[in-house]
Design an enzyme around this catalytic site. Structure first.
Site, PDB file in Angstrom:
ATOM      1  N   CYS A 136       0.849  -1.187   0.000  1.00 32.92           N
ATOM      2  CA  CYS A 136       0.000   0.000   0.000  1.00 32.92           C
ATOM      3  C   CYS A 136       0.887   1.240   0.000  1.00 32.92           C
ATOM      4  CB  CYS A 136      -0.878  -0.025   1.254  1.00 32.92           C
ATOM      5  SG  CYS A 136      -1.901   1.448   1.428  1.00 32.92           S
ATOM      6  N   CYS A 168      -1.116   3.231  -6.580  1.00 40.22           N
ATOM      7  CA  CYS A 168      -2.016   2.698  -5.559  1.00 40.22           C
ATOM      8  C   CYS A 168      -2.258   1.257  -5.981  1.00 40.22           C
ATOM      9  CB  CYS A 168      -3.329   3.479  -5.532  1.00 40.22           C
ATOM     10  SG  CYS A 168      -4.624   2.668  -4.557  1.00 40.22           S
TER      11      CYS A 168
HETATM   12  N1  DGL Z   1      -4.160   0.451  -1.923  1.00 45.38           N
HETATM   13  C1  DGL Z   1      -3.760   1.651  -1.267  1.00 45.38           C
HETATM   14  C2  DGL Z   1      -2.486   2.245  -1.896  1.00 45.38           C
HETATM   15  O1  DGL Z   1      -1.694   1.557  -2.510  1.00 45.38           O
HETATM   16  C3  DGL Z   1      -4.755   2.739  -0.965  1.00 45.38           C
HETATM   17  C4  DGL Z   1      -6.232   2.510  -0.967  1.00 45.38           C
HETATM   18  C5  DGL Z   1      -6.993   3.404   0.006  1.00 45.38           C
HETATM   19  O2  DGL Z   1      -7.212   4.607  -0.287  1.00 45.38           O
HETATM   20  O3  DGL Z   1      -7.327   2.912   1.078  1.00 45.38           O
HETATM   21  O4  DGL Z   1      -2.214   3.409  -1.738  1.00 45.38           O
END
Ligand code: DGL
Length: 270
Positions: free
Chosen positions: A75, A190
């Site tokens: 993330c 993301c």
């Molecule tokens: N999957 C997350 C990232 O790589 C973010 C998703 C969210 O906003 O919770 O930043």
């Protein structure tokens, strides 16, 4: 000596599954533990201090309960904010991070125009700005913070309708033209967004490379584990923990489709 401790892969929701599938491909014998802090999802709009505190206390609990041999923060939003603090808080646990793939994009671009598509949090981070200063100062880098894409990716994954128009609005700012040149790389910063990459390809005003870092993250995990890879006992399944303990059948099916057994999450250490 046998070490059957799991590799913990973390995200705020389903996005980290883009990394889990690569990790499983490269490390088929590791036991994987997928943890989604979906009670906090989406984290891209959280205030930094609150989010950092939440992540630190969540990991105090996770590391005490599961003693992972390594942690992958799959993330960008979490790692660019709390990666360093997590490493300091848990010096005995190797952490593999996820940061916007600005360096590879700067190396691969022909036009010198790259866009970074991320959550509003990742776009704001000092970490992201310093990646640009260190590796892409010769490029024109457009940061595009999307309010909605992580949620749209989750909807899409669950089989709900997501229209081209909804996606178009979120990616439009990635495409720039100037002096006869145009954007040729969009960094998917993301981990949710690679699930939408085929949709993006269809609606993009011109073809670009959509950079997905998942494989590079899994390769980094292989490097970190080194020779510390083990054959898991046949009976051990990969587990998923979701902090909201979701009940929705569609989500449960989806998680099972990724080869994960959903178990109850408890915030108390065991
Ligand atoms: N999957 C997350 C990232 O790589 C973010 C998703 C969210 O906003 O919770 O930043």
């Amino acid at each position: 000596m046998s070490d059957n401790r799991p590799v913990l892969i973390f995200d705020s929701g389903l996005g980290g599954l883009t990394v889990l599938r690569e990790a499983r491909y490269l490390l088929p014998y590791e036991t994987l533990l997928y943890v989604a802090d979906d009670a906090a999802f989406p984290i891209g709009r959280w205030p930094e201090d609150e989010l950092k505190q939440r992540l630190l206390s969540l990991f105090d609990n996770l590391i005490a309960s599961h003693d992972p041999k390594a942690v992958v923060i799959a993330c960008n939003t979490a790692f660019t904010l709390a990666g360093e603090a997590l490493r300091m808080a848990h010096p005995d646990t190797p952490f593999v991070g996820t940061v916007p793939a600005i360096k590879p994009a700067a190396e691969q671009t022909s036009s010198g125009m790259i866009s970074v598509l991320a959550t509003p949090g990742t776009v704001r981070r000092t970490y992201t700005r310093s990646l640009i200063d260190s590796f892409a100062s010769q490029c024109h880098v457009r940061l595009v913070g999307s309010d909605m894409l992580a949620e749209l990716a989750e909807k899409y994954l669950r089989g709900e309708a997501v229209s081209d128009e909804e996606l178009q609005v979120e990616i439009a700012d990635c495409f720039l033209e100037s002096d006869g040149k145009r954007t040729d790389i969009v960094v998917l910063a993301c981990t949710h967004y690679p699930f939408l990459a085929n949709r993006f390809r269809k609606i993009a005003p011109w073809p670009v490379d959509w950079l997905d870092p998942a494989e590079a993250i899994a390769r980094q995990l292989v490097r970190v584990l080194g020779t510390d890879t083990e054959t898991r006992p046949a009976s051990v399944a990969d587990i998923a923990l979701f902090t909201s303990n979701p009940e929705a059948p569609a989500l449960k099916r989806l998680i099972a489709g990724f080869g994960l057994k959903l178990e109850a999450y408890s915030s108390k250490t065991s």
